[in-house]
Design a protein around this motif. Structure first.
Motif, PDB file in Angstrom:
ATOM      1  N   ALA A   1     -12.592   3.627  -0.797  1.00  0.00           N
ATOM      2  CA  ALA A   1     -13.181   2.310  -1.173  1.00  0.00           C
ATOM      3  C   ALA A   1     -12.299   1.057  -1.431  1.00  0.00           C
ATOM      4  CB  ALA A   1     -13.912   2.602  -2.644  1.00  0.00           C
ATOM      5  N   GLY A   2     -10.966   1.570  -1.474  1.00  0.00           N
ATOM      6  CA  GLY A   2     -10.006   0.294  -1.919  1.00  0.00           C
ATOM      7  C   GLY A   2      -9.523  -0.367  -0.474  1.00  0.00           C
ATOM      8  N   TYR A   3      -9.762   0.102   0.680  1.00  0.00           N
ATOM      9  CA  TYR A   3      -9.506  -0.524   2.111  1.00  0.00           C
ATOM     10  C   TYR A   3      -9.728  -1.901   2.288  1.00  0.00           C
ATOM     11  CZ  TYR A   3      -6.457   3.760   3.351  1.00  0.00           C
ATOM     12  OH  TYR A   3      -5.480   4.373   3.528  1.00  0.00           O
ATOM     13  N   ILE A   4     -11.355  -1.941   2.169  1.00  0.00           N
ATOM     14  CA  ILE A   4     -11.794  -3.055   2.705  1.00  0.00           C
ATOM     15  C   ILE A   4     -11.820  -4.219   1.764  1.00  0.00           C
ATOM     16  CG2 ILE A   4     -14.063  -4.277   3.396  1.00  0.00           C
ATOM     17  CD1 ILE A   4     -15.089  -1.604   4.534  1.00  0.00           C
ATOM     18  N   PRO A   5     -11.945  -4.318   0.373  1.00  0.00           N
ATOM     19  CA  PRO A   5     -11.442  -5.116  -0.406  1.00  0.00           C
ATOM     20  C   PRO A   5     -10.101  -5.788  -0.558  1.00  0.00           C
ATOM     21  CG  PRO A   5     -13.073  -3.429  -1.571  1.00  0.00           C
ATOM     22  CD  PRO A   5     -12.498  -2.865  -0.106  1.00  0.00           C
TER      23      PRO A   5
ATOM     24  N   SER B   1       0.753  -1.313   0.071  1.00  0.00           N
ATOM     25  CA  SER B   1      -0.021  -0.054   0.038  1.00  0.00           C
ATOM     26  C   SER B   1       0.949   1.430  -0.187  1.00  0.00           C
ATOM     27  CB  SER B   1      -1.053  -0.152   1.223  1.00  0.00           C
ATOM     28  OG  SER B   1      -0.114   0.140   2.660  1.00  0.00           O
ATOM     29  N   ILE B   2       2.026   1.200   0.409  1.00  0.00           N
ATOM     30  CA  ILE B   2       2.958   2.177   0.732  1.00  0.00           C
ATOM     31  C   ILE B   2       3.711   2.311  -0.506  1.00  0.00           C
ATOM     32  CG2 ILE B   2       5.008   3.098   1.965  1.00  0.00           C
ATOM     33  CD1 ILE B   2       4.099   1.986   4.373  1.00  0.00           C
TER      34      ILE B   2
ATOM     35  N   GLY C   1     -15.592   0.523 -10.210  1.00  0.00           N
ATOM     36  CA  GLY C   1     -14.247   0.712 -10.093  1.00  0.00           C
ATOM     37  C   GLY C   1     -13.555  -0.458  -9.371  1.00  0.00           C
ATOM     38  N   MET C   2     -13.886  -0.667  -8.029  1.00  0.00           N
ATOM     39  CA  MET C   2     -13.505  -1.907  -7.329  1.00  0.00           C
ATOM     40  C   MET C   2     -13.343  -3.111  -8.103  1.00  0.00           C
ATOM     41  SD  MET C   2     -12.178  -0.723  -4.606  1.00  0.00           S
ATOM     42  CE  MET C   2     -11.816   0.829  -5.696  1.00  0.00           C
TER      43      MET C   2
ATOM     44  N   LEU D   1      -2.294  -2.980  -4.818  1.00  0.00           N
ATOM     45  CA  LEU D   1      -2.684  -2.306  -6.415  1.00  0.00           C
ATOM     46  C   LEU D   1      -4.121  -1.764  -5.524  1.00  0.00           C
ATOM     47  CD1 LEU D   1      -1.566  -4.604  -8.942  1.00  0.00           C
ATOM     48  CD2 LEU D   1      -0.580  -2.605  -8.395  1.00  0.00           C
ATOM     49  N   ILE D   2      -4.745  -2.417  -4.671  1.00  0.00           N
ATOM     50  CA  ILE D   2      -5.752  -2.188  -4.098  1.00  0.00           C
ATOM     51  C   ILE D   2      -6.158  -1.182  -3.001  1.00  0.00           C
ATOM     52  CG2 ILE D   2      -8.200  -2.972  -3.606  1.00  0.00           C
ATOM     53  CD1 ILE D   2      -7.657  -3.927  -6.341  1.00  0.00           C
TER      54      ILE D   2
END
Length: 431
Positions: A179-183, A111-112, A363-364, A153-154
């Motif tokens: 929106a990308g955090y939980i998926p 993520s970083i 998008g997700m 990437l998410i």
């Protein structure tokens, strides 16, 4: 005429790919050939050139090279090792705890850095020798690393989500980031569930937790690295700065942090800049090529034709989503995620919106589905890097990867059919 032009476009594209042409070249040549079929030569060439220039003429696009630069600096700045130690504390005394450390480390570092390749390389180099020393099979170690690497990437900040924002007509980058955090976390947890049962079956050892004093210092040393996510994402969501300005902040912060960690030297700058230029050049060339491809499809009204064809097969929402997911999984096996997002978003987004799907939710789905291609043969970049780092053959790892493919696809279906997984955090923050 439109049907013939569409046939020429895709037939030329796949013909060039079949004979080994680089994907960006295949995209450009197939687009130009199709334009020459319907437009005068001078108009076709001029239109193509103009579109390729304007395709990357966007302020938000500057975030991509800056995030790439930030990720490379952090990859060379001693941050990965500190995040691995922090991940060890988080996973506790689970069976196969080093594998769980690898998965959590990929979620944090990925993520970083915003790169599945950088994450797979960094985590693999650190974790594979440790796991080998404790009796883990190389195929098991490599599979966990490969399956968890694409989570970066998410989980934001993510250049893939920025590309989707641009091609979808300006969907909020801040909303996509939230929106990308939980998926992304669900993907990582699914990998850990499979790793847990495999570790139990193989009776892999449990790592000893460090002392309370060591835990304190490990957490303390990891906080500066983790603050990067808070500062960049928090600033973007709060409206303090744009995604591009946030990427610039990430570069400055990563340089300062690397200097503090004493892993940053001025003599490293030329190599860092060269690597940044190479990666950025590749990404932007793919984007500008895909922008031309999208223009040709739009001119030929191919998205509308494909949408009508899909809706003629079935008007059932569940059926259409399953068809889209199947195509995304298929495309992800042979196409890089950036051009795939640029090409297929204009095709499938209108279909999704026709039955009321939120563009953030879609998008997700599209980014998640295409990211799975990073861990699948024949062109999965995380697969190649993970196998290379572990010094194991791809054909040896793939059988071990199969359960991970299964659970990640289940998570994708969950994301697709439970919109609140993607929309909960954006709605919570009013985005």
């Amino acid at each position: 005429m439109e049907a013939i032009a569409g046939l020429i476009l895709f037939a030329t594209f796949f013909f060039l790919l079949l004979f080994g042409a680089p994907i960006a070249i295949a995209i450009i040549l197939s687009s130009v050939v199709t334009f020459l079929f319907v437009l005068p030569f001078d108009v076709a060439i001029l239109t193509s050139a103009q579109r390729m220039v304007t395709g990357i003429d966007n302020f938000t696009m500057l975030a991509i090279p800056l995030f790439v630069l930030s990720g490379i600096i952090m990859n060379n700045g001693g941050i990965a090792f500190r995040l691995v130690n922090f991940a060890k504390v988080l996973v506790g005394k689970l069976p196969g705890s080093l594998a769980h450390t690898n998965a959590v480390g990929n979620m944090l570092f990925g993520s970083i850095s915003g790169s599945s390749v950088a994450s797979a390389a960094a985590m693999g180099r650190i974790m594979t020798p440790m796991q080998t020393n404790q009796g883990y099979k190389l195929t098991y170690s490599a599979a966990v690393n490969i399956a968890s690497a694409p989570t970066g990437l998410i989980i934001p900040p993510s250049s893939v989500l920025i590309v989707y924002s641009l091609v979808s007509g300006g969907t909020s980058v801040a909303a996509l980031f939230m929106a990308g955090y939980i998926p992304g976390i669900l993907w990582g947890l699914a990998v850990m569930v499979v790793a847990y049962f495999m570790a139990k079956k193989e009776n892999y050892p449990v790592s000893q937790l460090p002392s309370a004093r060591d835990v304190f210092y490990i957490i303390l040393s990891a906080i500066p690295s983790l603050l990067l996510i808070v500062i960049v994402i928090g600033g973007i969501v709060a409206g303090v700065f744009t995604a591009t300005e946030g990427a610039a902040v990430a570069v400055i912060y990563s340089v300062i942090l690397s200097i503090i960690y004493k892993n940053f030297k001025l003599k490293d700058l030329p190599a860092i800049f060269i690597e940044t230029i190479e990666i950025t050049g590749m990404i932007l060339f793919l984007i500008t090529a895909s922008a031309l491809f999208s223009l040709v499809m739009s001119y030929m009204r191919l998205p509308e034709a494909i949408s009508s064809s899909l809706l003629s097969i079935t008007d059932n929402q569940v059926g259409i989503i399953l068809i889209i997911i199947f195509i995304l999984l298929l495309v992800g096996t042979f196409m890089d995620i950036t051009p795939a997002v640029l090409i297929f978003t204009p095709i499938f987004l209108p279909v999704a919106q026709s039955f009321g799907m939120d563009p953030i939710h879609f998008g997700m789905i599209i980014c998640f589905g295409l990211c799975i291609g990073n861990m699948t043969p024949p062109v999965g970049s995380a697969l190649f890097v993970g196998c290379s780092v572990a010094k194991v053959k791809i054909e040896e790892v793939v059988p071990t990867l199969l359960p991970y493919f299964g659970v990640v696809i289940l998570v994708l279906l969950l994301v697709a059919f439970v919109p609140q997984i993607s929309l909960f955090l954006p709605q919570l923050f009013g985005l």
